[in-house]
Scaffold this active site. Structure first.
Site, PDB file in Angstrom:
ATOM      1  N   CYS A  89     -36.887 -26.644   1.559  1.00 48.97           N
ATOM      2  CA  CYS A  89     -36.630 -26.394   2.986  1.00 48.97           C
ATOM      3  C   CYS A  89     -35.385 -27.125   3.453  1.00 48.97           C
ATOM      4  O   CYS A  89     -34.930 -26.925   4.581  1.00 48.97           O
ATOM      5  CB  CYS A  89     -37.820 -26.825   3.827  1.00 48.97           C
ATOM      6  N   HIS A 338     -38.574 -20.446  10.609  1.00 53.58           N
ATOM      7  CA  HIS A 338     -38.216 -21.270   9.445  1.00 53.58           C
ATOM      8  C   HIS A 338     -37.954 -20.410   8.201  1.00 53.58           C
ATOM      9  O   HIS A 338     -38.743 -20.376   7.280  1.00 53.58           O
ATOM     10  CB  HIS A 338     -39.348 -22.268   9.192  1.00 53.58           C
TER      11      HIS A 338
END
Ligand SMILES: [Zn+2]
Lengths: 390, 136
Positions: A89, A338
């Protein structure tokens, strides 16, 4: 004293985040890059950009690796050298770091850094499995742990040690959805009341649906130059004045402290030192709220408040727009969305908008210093950058 | 004993087949390596020996998984936690033979072992898990 510019951001772009049906990663990247090119008419992209660093987490989503040249092919930048960066991420925050290395080394005066991920065409179970790849396989995944499950264990430890509550975590969701409701590019542009967040279904106790960030498609990018060249391209450059990165164990189980993400904390310390600023100097921050507990931990790791006081920090409204440090004004990973590989440069995009006063309804008045905090996996990668307007 | 076995994850799971949790121990600096690693990350020595990890420990943190990947969907909801064993080594594992709302930080747990894996796909690792030391 405020540190000197390391590199300057002279333009930035971001695709709309969300469920972008029938668009693949490279096409989303075109959206982000076109915006950045359009904002910067003095830039001749193919001539001027000497290197590109593009973050993407997983090939599994699109059956597609080799992201660097693929993206450049679609944005007309061939034959420029291209690199893919991967830090789960945190992939595109590491792309920003590579941009710093490239520019500060003198090997490239102008670089494009960005990130992309296409996720929503996959079933939730598949996405869960692919995201878990950012965490340890032979011990954690093998024993049934998921990504939310690992952050849930951070939450359990934080609740046990400091008395943090499920309600305090839900307040992070309420705040970030409020901020996201003012962001026309956010995945979910609507308010979520506290009761709704608290009563949503359990994903991995104590984390519920509204404690988790969204599965999204998106892309984002920045154009970086050495500071001496910035004015050639824009009157309002945003400078990166401090930057840090650190690594930690891939498995949570190898750590002594489950209530802090050490790599993010060390990266923060390095960035503050380099920038010559303190946490109290920060006006706007985009922190890694992949789960609500992660934002609470980030407040503490970044020194916005003392360890254990993160729950109080959100409860007292210190992190909302108008509070002490406006945090995740974009809506964060929670509400803006995201698309993992795109998140790091999307955080920088938001800070860029805030510091150039282009953030519209969510503008933080007089913001001068911004911070981004992006972690990969369960904090095995941590990157913090600090930004300043002219 | 068995110091000729490489200090790898594969060896760890071969020991699990024998119903043992084994870690490496650095002969040079004394660091316990759980999971085993071929190089001591503390002092860079590769002079290592195997050491059995105690079977009892206490739960440091946990979660109850409701949304699981495909291969675990049949077990939901299930508890997974990180257990600190008596020598300080930590391992993640499922917590079984327990009522889910009785799981709590600090509870005493003991390791146990599944019957051998029958899957034909990689990885062929057997599973260890934890259960309450004092049954309910
Ligand atoms: Zn050693």
């Amino acid at each position: 004293m405020k540190g000197k510019p390391l590199v300057s951001i002279v333009s930035a772009g971001m695709s709309r985040f969300g469920k972008r049906e029938e668009l693949y990663g490279r096409e989303l990247f075109v959206e982000a890059a076109s915006e950045a090119f359009k904002r910067c008419p003095n830039l001749n992209p193919r001539e001027d950009i000497k290197a590109a660093f593009i973050g993407m987490m997983g090939e599994s989503f699109e059956h597609q690796g080799h992201t660097g040249p693929t993206a450049l092919n679609w944005i007309g930048l061939l034959p420029t050298q291209a690199f893919r960066t991967e830090g789960a991420c945190g992939s595109s925050a590491t792309a920003i770091r590579c941009g710093l290395f490239a520019i500060l080394s003198g090997l490239a005066d102008i670089a494009l850094v960005g990130g992309v991920e296409k996720m929503t065409h996959r079933a939730t179970a598949e996405v869960t499995e692919y995201l878990a790849m950012a965490c340890d396989f032979p011990f954690e995944q093998w024993n049934g742990l998921t990504f939310p499950g690992l952050f849930a264990m951070v939450a359990t430890a934080h609740m046990h040690k400091y008395g943090t509550t499920e309600e305090q975590m839900a307040l992070v969701a309420v705040k970030n959805h409020h901020h996201g409701s003012m962001n026309p590019k956010a995945h979910m542009q609507k308010e979520v009341p506290l009761e709704k967040a608290l009563s949503s279904r359990v994903i991995a106790w104590p984390l519920k649906l509204y404690d988790c960030s969204l599965i999204s498609d998106g892309a984002s990018c920045l154009i970086l130059t050495k500071p001496e060249l910035a004015k050639k391209f824009t009157d309002t450059p945003v400078h990166i004045i401090g930057s840090g990165q650190a690594s930690d164990t891939i498995g949570l189980y190898e750590r002594k402290d489950f209530t802090s993400l050490k790599a993010g904390k060390l990266a923060g310390r390095e960035a503050y030192n380099m920038a010559g600023v303190n946490p109290s100097d920060i006006n706007v921050a985009e922190v890694h709220d992949c789960f609500t507990i992660a934002e609470i931990v980030a407040y503490e790791d970044l020194g916005f408040c003392r360890p254990g006081k993160g729950g109080r920090f959100i409860e007292d409204g210190q992190s909302q727009i108008g509070g002490k440090i406006a945090t995740c004004t974009s809506g964060g990973l929670k509400s803006k969305g995201h698309p993992v590989g795109a998140t790091g440069t999307a955080q920088a995009y938001e800070v860029y908008l805030q510091l150039t006063e282009e953030a519209g309804k969510r503008q933080v008045g007089g913001a001068e210093i911004g911070l981004t905090h992006n972690v990969g996996g369960l904090g095995a990668t941590g990157v913090v950058n600090i930004y300043s307007r002219e | 004993m068995a110091d000729d076995k490489p200090f790898t994850i594969e060896s760890f799971y071969n020991f699990v087949k024998e119903k043992k949790l084994m870690g490496g121990k650095c002969r040079s600096c004394g660091k316990l390596l759980v999971p085993p690693k071929p190089l001591c990350p503390e002092c860079f020595s590769s002079d290592l020996t195997w050491k059995e990890i105690p079977k009892n420990g206490k739960l440091r943190t946990y979660t109850v998984i409701h949304v699981a990947p495909k291969q675990f969907q049949a077990f939901t909801p299930y508890a997974v936690g990180i257990v600190e064993l008596e020598d300080g080594a930590q391992l993640p594992g499922m917590i079984r033979n327990v009522t889910l709302d009785k799981v709590q930080v600090g509870m005493q747990l003991t390791v146990d072992f599944d019957a051998e894996q029958t899957t034909h796909e990689w990885p062929h690792w057997p599973r260890y898990y934890f259960k309450p030391t004092h049954p309910e």
